[in-house]
Each structure stands twice: as structure tokens, then as C-alpha cells.
Motif scaffolding. Structure first.
Motif, mmCIF file in Angstrom:
data_model
loop_
_atom_site.group_PDB
_atom_site.id
_atom_site.type_symbol
_atom_site.label_atom_id
_atom_site.label_comp_id
_atom_site.label_asym_id
_atom_site.label_seq_id
_atom_site.Cartn_x
_atom_site.Cartn_y
_atom_site.Cartn_z
ATOM 1 N N GLN A 104 0.755 -1.354 0.072
ATOM 2 C CA GLN A 104 -0.055 0.045 0.038
ATOM 3 C C GLN A 104 0.790 1.315 0.042
ATOM 4 O O GLN A 104 0.747 2.064 -0.945
ATOM 5 N N ALA A 105 1.858 1.337 0.907
ATOM 6 C CA ALA A 105 2.814 2.348 0.806
ATOM 7 C C ALA A 105 3.628 2.345 -0.317
ATOM 8 O O ALA A 105 3.704 3.658 -1.050
ATOM 9 N N LEU A 106 3.887 1.400 -1.127
ATOM 10 C CA LEU A 106 4.359 1.408 -2.279
ATOM 11 C C LEU A 106 3.535 2.032 -3.478
ATOM 12 O O LEU A 106 4.030 3.098 -4.379
ATOM 13 N N LEU A 107 2.296 1.773 -3.537
ATOM 14 C CA LEU A 107 1.351 2.197 -4.507
ATOM 15 C C LEU A 107 1.038 3.628 -4.250
ATOM 16 O O LEU A 107 0.858 4.512 -5.060
ATOM 17 N N ASP A 108 0.944 4.155 -2.954
ATOM 18 C CA ASP A 108 0.692 5.445 -2.602
ATOM 19 C C ASP A 108 2.004 6.467 -3.082
ATOM 20 O O ASP A 108 2.026 7.506 -3.538
ATOM 21 N N ALA A 109 3.356 5.750 -2.881
ATOM 22 C CA ALA A 109 4.392 6.406 -3.390
ATOM 23 C C ALA A 109 4.303 6.746 -4.745
ATOM 24 O O ALA A 109 4.801 7.660 -5.341
ATOM 25 N N LEU A 110 4.052 5.567 -5.448
ATOM 26 C CA LEU A 110 3.871 5.622 -7.037
ATOM 27 C C LEU A 110 3.051 6.682 -7.366
ATOM 28 O O LEU A 110 3.091 7.514 -8.371
ATOM 29 N N THR A 111 1.871 6.799 -7.007
ATOM 30 C CA THR A 111 0.642 7.736 -7.222
ATOM 31 C C THR A 111 1.205 9.038 -6.907
ATOM 32 O O THR A 111 0.996 9.773 -7.939
ATOM 33 N N ILE A 112 1.784 9.484 -5.746
ATOM 34 C CA ILE A 112 2.339 10.817 -5.456
ATOM 35 C C ILE A 112 3.555 11.048 -6.650
ATOM 36 O O ILE A 112 3.522 12.229 -7.122
ATOM 37 N N ARG A 113 4.149 10.041 -6.996
ATOM 38 C CA ARG A 113 5.620 10.318 -7.688
ATOM 39 C C ARG A 113 5.046 10.750 -9.068
ATOM 40 O O ARG A 113 5.637 11.665 -9.708
ATOM 41 N N ARG A 114 4.037 9.941 -9.422
ATOM 42 C CA ARG A 114 3.505 10.297 -10.909
ATOM 43 C C ARG A 114 3.036 11.691 -11.186
ATOM 44 O O ARG A 114 3.074 12.377 -11.920
ATOM 45 N N ARG A 115 2.227 12.119 -9.868
ATOM 46 C CA ARG A 115 1.573 13.604 -9.988
ATOM 47 C C ARG A 115 2.421 14.416 -9.547
ATOM 48 O O ARG A 115 2.571 15.581 -10.174
ATOM 49 N N LYS A 116 3.462 14.233 -8.638
ATOM 50 C CA LYS A 116 4.279 15.450 -8.192
ATOM 51 C C LYS A 116 5.681 15.184 -8.726
ATOM 52 O O LYS A 116 6.565 16.285 -8.714
ATOM 53 N N GLY A 117 5.981 14.375 -9.529
ATOM 54 C CA GLY A 117 7.269 14.152 -10.111
ATOM 55 C C GLY A 117 8.520 13.758 -8.858
ATOM 56 O O GLY A 117 9.529 13.612 -9.404
ATOM 57 N N LYS A 118 8.118 13.668 -7.582
ATOM 58 C CA LYS A 118 8.956 13.510 -6.505
ATOM 59 C C LYS A 118 8.585 13.116 -5.304
ATOM 60 O O LYS A 118 7.244 13.305 -5.275
ATOM 61 N N LEU A 119 9.108 12.657 -4.562
ATOM 62 C CA LEU A 119 8.732 12.421 -3.033
ATOM 63 C C LEU A 119 9.565 13.219 -2.311
ATOM 64 O O LEU A 119 8.780 13.902 -1.286
ATOM 65 N N SER A 120 10.752 13.667 -2.409
ATOM 66 C CA SER A 120 11.576 14.361 -1.542
ATOM 67 C C SER A 120 11.148 15.766 -1.368
ATOM 68 O O SER A 120 10.702 16.289 -2.637
ATOM 69 N N GLY A 121 11.085 16.106 -0.163
ATOM 70 C CA GLY A 121 10.740 17.732 -0.140
ATOM 71 C C GLY A 121 9.172 17.884 0.112
ATOM 72 O O GLY A 121 8.753 18.847 0.584
ATOM 73 N N ASP A 169 -14.847 12.301 -4.845
ATOM 74 C CA ASP A 169 -15.203 11.983 -6.025
ATOM 75 C C ASP A 169 -14.751 13.025 -7.001
ATOM 76 O O ASP A 169 -14.722 13.258 -8.359
ATOM 77 N N ASP A 170 -14.053 14.234 -6.481
ATOM 78 C CA ASP A 170 -13.576 15.232 -7.121
ATOM 79 C C ASP A 170 -12.395 15.063 -8.222
ATOM 80 O O ASP A 170 -11.252 14.913 -7.480
ATOM 81 N N ILE A 171 -12.340 15.008 -9.183
ATOM 82 C CA ILE A 171 -11.234 14.156 -10.067
ATOM 83 C C ILE A 171 -10.185 15.320 -10.143
ATOM 84 O O ILE A 171 -8.964 15.245 -10.578
ATOM 85 N N ASP A 172 -10.257 16.507 -9.856
ATOM 86 C CA ASP A 172 -9.268 17.739 -9.878
ATOM 87 C C ASP A 172 -8.550 17.533 -8.414
ATOM 88 O O ASP A 172 -7.456 18.094 -8.379
ATOM 89 N N ARG A 173 -9.267 16.762 -7.509
ATOM 90 C CA ARG A 173 -8.485 16.838 -6.032
ATOM 91 C C ARG A 173 -8.125 15.308 -5.709
ATOM 92 O O ARG A 173 -6.963 15.276 -5.066
ATOM 93 N N SER A 174 -8.877 14.411 -6.014
ATOM 94 C CA SER A 174 -8.825 13.150 -5.381
ATOM 95 C C SER A 174 -8.032 12.142 -6.397
ATOM 96 O O SER A 174 -8.423 12.139 -7.606
ATOM 97 N N VAL A 175 -7.105 11.529 -5.789
ATOM 98 C CA VAL A 175 -6.407 10.549 -6.598
ATOM 99 C C VAL A 175 -6.598 8.969 -5.991
ATOM 100 O O VAL A 175 -5.862 7.908 -6.325
ATOM 101 N N ILE A 176 -7.894 9.002 -5.467
ATOM 102 C CA ILE A 176 -8.249 7.665 -4.984
ATOM 103 C C ILE A 176 -8.501 6.440 -6.081
ATOM 104 O O ILE A 176 -7.783 5.459 -5.740
ATOM 105 N N ARG A 177 -8.881 6.863 -7.086
ATOM 106 C CA ARG A 177 -9.217 5.829 -7.969
ATOM 107 C C ARG A 177 -7.800 5.362 -8.563
ATOM 108 O O ARG A 177 -7.207 4.352 -8.999
ATOM 109 N N GLU A 178 -6.723 6.460 -8.744
ATOM 110 C CA GLU A 178 -5.439 6.419 -9.411
ATOM 111 C C GLU A 178 -4.701 5.130 -8.325
ATOM 112 O O GLU A 178 -3.896 4.325 -9.004
ATOM 113 N N GLN A 179 -4.861 5.521 -7.199
ATOM 114 C CA GLN A 179 -4.111 4.477 -6.199
ATOM 115 C C GLN A 179 -4.535 2.900 -6.514
ATOM 116 O O GLN A 179 -3.549 2.053 -6.300
ATOM 117 N N VAL A 180 -5.993 3.072 -6.721
ATOM 118 C CA VAL A 180 -6.144 1.581 -6.887
ATOM 119 C C VAL A 180 -5.486 1.027 -8.353
ATOM 120 O O VAL A 180 -5.131 -0.267 -8.368
#
Ligand code: ASP
Length: 321
Positions: A146-163, A285-296
Motif C-alpha cells: 500500500q505504501a509503495l502504491l501510494d508513493a507511485l501515485t504521488i511520484r507520478r503526480r508530483k514528479g518526486k517524493l523528496s521535500g 469523487d472530485d477528480i481535480d483533487r482526489s487520486v483515490i481511483r488512481e491509487q487502486v
């Protein structure tokens, strides 16, 4: 799409937690996962890297996302996948965890994915079998994929995790998702905050290396990611919140509370979600803010990468294997 060629060897036999993984190992797993995302969107999703291998999903607790995505991950890589349902197995007849593990071990699986309500149970089981073991969630201890898929979701959207500043909100005390995410995000150089009422914080929170907040408006201020957690009622002995209505008022994420976060802050939730308890349904459900489906979606790619890495059946570069 060309599969990623792993640069480092993964020196672990099992994936029992995020604890003990290096930043390079985490990045390597994320890179390999990334290589599966596009392929999973194609009509032909099949690979053969795990052909001949057997994966058994042994779940002693309910699961929708984790079990289904491990099943899909194994099948998409060409493995034979067996789902052991505890309700129809000999566990119901009193067979112990270890006896069940030894029985399955005798059938020569390559990977066992195990979910268990007791912290430490998956580690215990991993010491008794010859195959690789992946922790699909043990009690309140860890849920590494779960932590890995969360990290992948964040990294794809924000381009990084650090900072990045990540606020994890809600029932931290009973959450294995919180513990694995705190570990992973800290290892990767993110700033982690936890936001919860004092009754839902573990006594040892001071050792987690996070900033602690009791008010959403303070905890969410200027953060990049807001990660919401469910009240883990199945792990609670007694009452930890006065009422669900009051909990939502103070700790439920809605548009008003989100205003103090960065304007492009992303909302995450590992699921299952309780709308109107820890999160407002419309916001979820707000696709501008929520990445819950992308996490799945990322969950399948991450689990493919974990299966390949632990079996050593890594794809070669240069195309479909
Ligand atoms: N699905 C996650 C877990 O298994 C989160 C949850 O159940 O609330 O820990």
C-alpha cells in the motif's frame, strides 16, 4: 512499452515491511512498477515473466483491493494464482497458521501473499516456508505494498517524493497503512505530519519522526498531500471517538478544511472509504483533487513489480517478455 531493466539486486527474500528497505530499493521497485502502468492500460495486458510460477493469496482478513490486485498482478505476469479463502479452508477446522503455511509450502508455491489480523504473524509464517512471502497487511504493523502504491501515485503526480509535505489524518493508532507510509515517505525525504485526536495516536508516536497535530486546520496548512484514513473499528476495543457526527465535524475532510492546504494538494485514501465519516463524499469523487481511483490502478502495477522482484523473474529490457 519497453520494460525497465533493474539496476540493483533486491537482497531481500521476503517483503514483510518497508522497514529495512533502502531508498534505492524503493526507487527501483517504483521504477519497475512504472513500467507496468502503460501496459496495464492496453488491451493485451499479458506478460510471461512469471510463467510456470505459482502464487497463493492467503487472506485471513477481508480485502477487496489488495487481494484482487495481487490476483490480477500474478495473472497478468503469466503465473498460476490460487486464492485461499479462510472461510472454506481447514483454518475454520482449527488448523494453526503455521500448519496451514506448511501445508501450502509442500505444494511448492513461489510466492505466498499473506494478510493476517495479528501484527507479526506474516513474519512468523515467512520463517517456516521456502518461498517468498509478501505481507498483504498484518494487524496494525505494516502494509508495504500500500505504501509503495501510494508513493507511485504521488511520484507520478508530483514528479518526486523528496521535500513534499504529507499529512496523514485520522486513525493513526490502528493503521498499518499509516506506519508503512510514515516509514517510506521518511526514507524518501518527505516531511510527514500526522493529524488525529489524542485518542487515535499511538503512545509511541514520538519515536515516529513525524510532526503531530490535533487540529486539521493546523495539520493541513500548506501541505502537498492529504492522506485520509478510515476509523479501524475492527481493531478498536471500546470507543475512541464520541460520535461519528462529531468525528466528521472535527476530523472529516471537506472543502472547508482543505482550503488551508496548497491549492494543488492531492487527496488520497487507501480504501475502504467511509463517506461522511473521515471524508466528504463529493470531495472523494472530485477528480481535480482526489487520486483515490488512481491509487487502486497503481496497486496492480506495484504488485506486479513486487512479484517479479521477489521471484527474481525480472523482465529484460527491449520489449514484451
Ligand atoms: N485497506 C487498508 C488496510 O488493509 C486500509 C483499511 O482497511 O482501512 O489496512
Amino acid at each position: 512499452m519497453t520494460a525497465a531493466t533493474p539496476k540493483i539486486r533486491f537482497p531481500h527474500r521476503h517483503l514483510l515491511g518497508i522497514e529495512g528497505l533502502s531508498p534505492d530499493e524503493i526507487s527501483e521497485l517504483l521504477d519497475l512498477s512504472e513500467s507496468h502502468v502503460e501496459q496495464n492500460r492496453q488491451t493485451d495486458k499479458k506478460r510471461t515473466t512469471l510463467r510456470g510460477r505459482t502464487c497463493i493469496n492467503l487472506f485471513f482478513e477481508n480485502s477487496t483491493r489488495t487481494r484482487t490486485s495481487f490476483e490480477l498482478a500474478g495473472k497478468r505476469l503469466g503465473a498460476d494464482v490460487i486464492n485461499m479463502s479462510v472461510s472454506t479452508s481447514s483454518i475454520k477446522k482449527g488448523e494453526t497458521l503455521i500448519d496451514t503455511a506448511m501445508t501450502l509450502n509442500a505444494m511448492h508455491p513461489d510466492v505466498l501473499v499473506v494478510r493476517h489480523p495479528d501484527s507479526g504473524a506474516v513474519q512468523l509464517l515467512s520463517e517456516k516456508v521456502n518461498c517468498a512471502v509478501i505481507n498483504g497487511g498484518d494487524g496494525r504493523h505494516e502494509h508495504p505494498t500500500q505504501a509503495l502504491l501510494d508513493a507511485l501515485t504521488i511520484r507520478r503526480r508530483k514528479g518526486k517524493l523528496s521535500g513534499l509535505c504529507v499529512a496523514i489524518c485520522g486513525d493513526i493508532m490502528h493503521s498499518r497503512v499509516a506506519r508503512s507510509n510514515i516509514r517510506l515517505l521518511s526514507i524518501m525525504g518527505a516531511r510527514v505530519r500526522v493529524v488525529a485526536p489524542p485518542t487515535l495516536l499511538p503512545a509511541e508516536i514520538g519515536r515516529f519522526g513525524v510532526e503531530t497535530f490535533h487540529h486539521m486546520k493546523e495539520g493541513l496548512k500548506d501541505c502537498d498531500i492529504v492522506m485520509m484514513l478510515r476509523l479501524q473499528l475492527e481493531r478498536m476495543n471500546g470507543s475512541f471517538v464520541p460520535s461519528v457526527r462529531e468525528y466528521f465535524r472535527f476530523y472529516g475532510l471537506d472543502y472547508a478544511k482543505l482550503k488551508v492546504a496548497k491549492p494543488d494538494a492531492l487527496i488520497m485514501h487507501p480504501g475502504p472509504m467511509n463517506r461522511g465519516v473521515e471524508i466528504d463524499g463529493e470531495l472523494a469523487d472530485d477528480i481535480d483533487r482526489s487520486v483515490i481511483r488512481e491509487q487502486v490502478e497503481m496497486g496492480v502495477a506495484v504488485r506486479m513489480a513486487c512479484l517479479e522482484t521477489l521471484t527474481g523473474a525480472l523482465p529484460q529490457s527491449g520489449g514484451k517478455t
